[in-house]
Design a protein around this motif. Sequence first.
Motif: not given
Length: 247
Positions: A99, A101-102, A110, A151, A154-156, A159-160
């Motif tokens: 969980d 963001d970037a 990642w 989207m 906070q699930k970068l 979702e990506a």
Amino acid sequence: MKKFAGKVAIVTGGAAGIGGASARLLAEHGASVLIADINTAEAQANAETIRARGGTAEVTSTNVGRHEEIAAMVQTAIDHWGRLDILVNNAFSPTDESDGDAIAVSEDAWDAGMATLVKAHFLAAKYAVPHMRASGGGSIVNISSVHGLLMAPQKLIYEAGKSAVIGVTKQMAIDFGPDGIRVNAICPGHIVTERQKERWDANPSGLRYFEDQYPVRRTGVPLDIANAVSFLCSDEASFITGPCARR
């Protein structure tokens, strides 16, 4: 004659939830199913359920984030049954590190997330497709998500990754269609799996909120997605490849 009689299927994350229901339904329709999961105890329990119902299933411990384990998974199916016709890419185990963001997400998180969400689909196809070609064709079903289309904050990673699964599906459909191999994706919404049911049993009003978001005024259950998997893998869907089905 059952529609998958003589066919061999691999279902990743096939111990429970969407994968578990898909494994049971494919076996019910005659497929020999290899359940690939890191939770081998739960996978064995699902395999025993399949066998008790007259189906055929085996289990292999597989972390789809690891190249060598995906290669071994496909080889296990070949060693058991000598062919491969169906691949359901479903496995993903989120962690707390998934969980954010970037800014918040670490590079290690990642890389780990992309390995299981995206790279696993590439590697599974790399090893599965040659055997499907040898069998005269096949079907790959990738489990994406409504989160691959819409989207959430906070699930970068998720979702990506699920967005990438849709792109991978469309591209592989083009590459492998001439070989008689169809590649489709399913984008489930809120599915009440065994673990989700425990959560909502303690919070029924929360579940009702999600139910109200759907025109049919209910959330999905794993069998709803398994039915879509079964259809897409069948001859009834022989002219369907590339689309993303939202469920």
